[in-house]
Design a protein around this motif. Structure first.
Motif, PDB file in Angstrom:
ATOM      1  N   HIS A 258       0.860  -1.179   0.000  1.00 25.85           N
ATOM      2  CA  HIS A 258       0.000   0.000   0.000  1.00 25.85           C
ATOM      3  C   HIS A 258       0.899   1.233   0.000  1.00 25.85           C
ATOM      4  O   HIS A 258       1.579   1.489   1.005  1.00 25.85           O
ATOM      5  CB  HIS A 258      -0.900   0.031   1.239  1.00 25.85           C
ATOM      6  CG  HIS A 258      -1.787  -1.170   1.383  1.00 25.85           C
ATOM      7  ND1 HIS A 258      -2.677  -1.545   0.418  1.00 25.85           N
ATOM      8  CD2 HIS A 258      -1.911  -2.078   2.380  1.00 25.85           C
ATOM      9  CE1 HIS A 258      -3.327  -2.626   0.815  1.00 25.85           C
ATOM     10  NE2 HIS A 258      -2.874  -2.975   1.991  1.00 25.85           N
TER      11      HIS A 258
ATOM     12  N   LEU B 133       0.331   4.181   0.549  1.00 24.60           N
ATOM     13  CA  LEU B 133       0.015   5.083   1.648  1.00 24.60           C
ATOM     14  C   LEU B 133       0.851   4.751   2.873  1.00 24.60           C
ATOM     15  O   LEU B 133       1.129   5.615   3.713  1.00 24.60           O
ATOM     16  CB  LEU B 133      -1.484   4.990   1.983  1.00 24.60           C
ATOM     17  CG  LEU B 133      -2.066   6.060   2.915  1.00 24.60           C
ATOM     18  CD1 LEU B 133      -1.903   7.447   2.304  1.00 24.60           C
ATOM     19  CD2 LEU B 133      -3.535   5.769   3.201  1.00 24.60           C
TER      20      LEU B 133
ATOM     21  N   ASP C 261     -14.084  10.771   4.448  1.00 24.85           N
ATOM     22  CA  ASP C 261     -13.031  11.656   3.954  1.00 24.85           C
ATOM     23  C   ASP C 261     -11.622  11.101   4.157  1.00 24.85           C
ATOM     24  O   ASP C 261     -10.646  11.842   4.038  1.00 24.85           O
ATOM     25  CB  ASP C 261     -13.137  13.033   4.623  1.00 24.85           C
ATOM     26  CG  ASP C 261     -13.095  12.957   6.151  1.00 24.85           C
ATOM     27  OD1 ASP C 261     -13.154  11.829   6.684  1.00 24.85           O
ATOM     28  OD2 ASP C 261     -13.015  14.007   6.799  1.00 24.85           O
ATOM     29  N   ALA C 262     -11.499   9.820   4.443  1.00 26.33           N
ATOM     30  CA  ALA C 262     -10.165   9.218   4.565  1.00 26.33           C
ATOM     31  C   ALA C 262      -9.569   9.025   3.176  1.00 26.33           C
ATOM     32  O   ALA C 262     -10.296   8.738   2.218  1.00 26.33           O
ATOM     33  CB  ALA C 262     -10.255   7.876   5.287  1.00 26.33           C
ATOM     34  N   PRO C 263      -8.263   9.195   3.022  1.00 21.17           N
ATOM     35  CA  PRO C 263      -7.658   8.988   1.700  1.00 21.17           C
ATOM     36  C   PRO C 263      -7.829   7.547   1.237  1.00 21.17           C
ATOM     37  O   PRO C 263      -7.829   6.612   2.037  1.00 21.17           O
ATOM     38  CB  PRO C 263      -6.183   9.332   1.928  1.00 21.17           C
ATOM     39  CG  PRO C 263      -5.968   9.191   3.395  1.00 21.17           C
ATOM     40  CD  PRO C 263      -7.264   9.563   4.047  1.00 21.17           C
ATOM     41  N   ALA C 264      -8.015   7.385  -0.062  1.00 16.30           N
ATOM     42  CA  ALA C 264      -8.152   6.038  -0.618  1.00 16.30           C
ATOM     43  C   ALA C 264      -6.837   5.279  -0.459  1.00 16.30           C
ATOM     44  O   ALA C 264      -5.748   5.863  -0.463  1.00 16.30           O
ATOM     45  CB  ALA C 264      -8.538   6.111  -2.086  1.00 16.30           C
ATOM     46  N   VAL C 265      -6.955   3.973  -0.319  1.00 16.60           N
ATOM     47  CA  VAL C 265      -5.787   3.098  -0.206  1.00 16.60           C
ATOM     48  C   VAL C 265      -5.719   2.246  -1.471  1.00 16.60           C
ATOM     49  O   VAL C 265      -6.694   1.593  -1.842  1.00 16.60           O
ATOM     50  CB  VAL C 265      -5.886   2.192   1.031  1.00 16.60           C
ATOM     51  CG1 VAL C 265      -4.710   1.219   1.070  1.00 16.60           C
ATOM     52  CG2 VAL C 265      -5.907   3.028   2.302  1.00 16.60           C
ATOM     53  N   THR C 266      -4.566   2.261  -2.129  1.00 15.29           N
ATOM     54  CA  THR C 266      -4.383   1.415  -3.303  1.00 15.29           C
ATOM     55  C   THR C 266      -3.465   0.258  -2.951  1.00 15.29           C
ATOM     56  O   THR C 266      -2.506   0.415  -2.192  1.00 15.29           O
ATOM     57  CB  THR C 266      -3.777   2.210  -4.473  1.00 15.29           C
ATOM     58  OG1 THR C 266      -2.540   2.795  -4.057  1.00 15.29           O
ATOM     59  CG2 THR C 266      -4.724   3.295  -4.944  1.00 15.29           C
TER      60      THR C 266
ATOM     61  N   GLY D  65     -11.676   2.402  -0.050  1.00 14.06           N
ATOM     62  CA  GLY D  65     -11.785   3.361   1.030  1.00 14.06           C
ATOM     63  C   GLY D  65     -11.274   2.781   2.338  1.00 14.06           C
ATOM     64  O   GLY D  65     -10.774   1.659   2.384  1.00 14.06           O
ATOM     65  N   GLN D  66     -11.416   3.571   3.399  1.00 12.25           N
ATOM     66  CA  GLN D  66     -10.988   3.123   4.722  1.00 12.25           C
ATOM     67  C   GLN D  66     -12.176   3.126   5.681  1.00 12.25           C
ATOM     68  O   GLN D  66     -13.185   3.793   5.448  1.00 12.25           O
ATOM     69  CB  GLN D  66      -9.870   4.015   5.266  1.00 12.25           C
ATOM     70  CG  GLN D  66      -8.611   3.989   4.417  1.00 12.25           C
ATOM     71  CD  GLN D  66      -7.414   4.581   5.126  1.00 12.25           C
ATOM     72  OE1 GLN D  66      -6.860   3.989   6.049  1.00 12.25           O
ATOM     73  NE2 GLN D  66      -6.998   5.763   4.697  1.00 12.25           N
TER      74      GLN D  66
END
Length: 282
Positions: free
Chosen positions: A149, A151, A253-258, A167-168
């Motif tokens: 990930h 992130l 509103d959490a940043p997406a995780v790839t 998402g988270q």
């Protein structure tokens, strides 16, 4: 590192980490006088002072700190090259794919099933590891590929293919009032009375400041959440390890995780290339 020998780097790293010539010599299995002379020769060749020596002991200079960081990288890279070379000498061995124990089971299963259906597909050994270990195992040559990930892990020095974006969620004790909400924001979980956010280790192993517990493994995290001692923000696919004592609430509103499959950019393994081709088609 031009002009420096691996032996010199090993000697200097031992002294810089121990900050004591006697302990460093013992660690290296050699006598102290030749070690001291080797460090002095290194300083003369570089034209800089690497170590401050006084009655209180040994301390790194600014130049010494730079060389220690560079030496660690170089020594680690050399060790990784040796491991990859030995692995390349056994082409029939399985590919090693590392991933966090709580990684996306669905995307992993899809990748393994699709790859197994390919003609002449190489065997894949899946190694499940703890927090932050997958990047290290890939960098040090113990793995051929990893699910990472960006992130939370660095893709620097790797080639990669994105497999999944998600998402988270906030994982809370099932009985907590926030667990009944359909969704939450990051602000909602940032300062919950009596439920401080879990603290994850940084890449260097240290922890950011805060009131929440320092998380060392995922079973510990699961227990602490179930006991009402902490909450955690994790990728949505981590729902796979939740118990009935947990609740997962989507965060708006959490940043997406790839999730990426990553591999060494210089790899020439045909077996690995086959796995990557499969991943690119998912």
């Amino acid at each position: 590192m031009d002009g420096l020998e691996m032996r010199e780097l090993r000697y200097f790293t031992a002294v810089a980490e121990e900050l004591h010539f006697g302990r460093a010599a013992e660690r290296l299995g050699m006598a102290q006088p030749p070690l001291s002379r080797a460090i002095q020769r290194l300083e003369r060749r570089l034209g800089v002072l690497l170590l401050e020596r006084n009655r209180r002991g040994v301390a790194l200079t600014g130049a010494g700190e730079v060389l220690l960081n560079e030496a660690r990288v170089t020594l680690d890279a050399a060790a990784a090259a040796a491991r990859r070379t030995r692995r390349a000498a056994s082409p029939r061995g399985p590919l090693v794919l590392v991933t966090k124990a709580t990684g996306s089971h669905e995307i992993l299963r899809k990748l393994l099933d699709a790859h197994a259906a390919e003609p002449d597909a190489a065997e894949v050994e899946v190694v499940l590891c703890g927090i932050g270990e997958e990047e290290r195992l890939l960098r040090d040559g113990r793995a051929d590929a990893a699910l990472l990930h960006p992130l939370f892990s660095s893709l620097a020095g790797f080639d990669s293919e994105e497999l999944l974006a998600e998402g988270q969620v906030a994982v809370l004790p099932a009985g907590h009032p926030l667990a009944a909400r359909p969704f939450l924001s990051m602000a909602d979980v940032d300062d919950v009375p009596g439920l401080p956010p879990a603290r994850w280790p940084r890449r260097d192993g240290t922890y950011p400041p805060g009131a929440g517990p320092e998380i060392r493994d995922l079973s510990q995290l699961a227990q602490l959440i179930a006991l009402g001692r902490t909450l955690a923000v994790v990728p949505a696919s981590a729902r796979a390890w939740l118990w009935s004592a947990h609740a997962a609430v989507p965060l708006t509103d959490a940043p997406a995780v790839t999730t990426h499959i990553a591999w060494p950019s210089h790899s020439r393994s045909r077996a690995l290339a086959g796995l990557i081709r499969t991943a690119s088609r998912l």
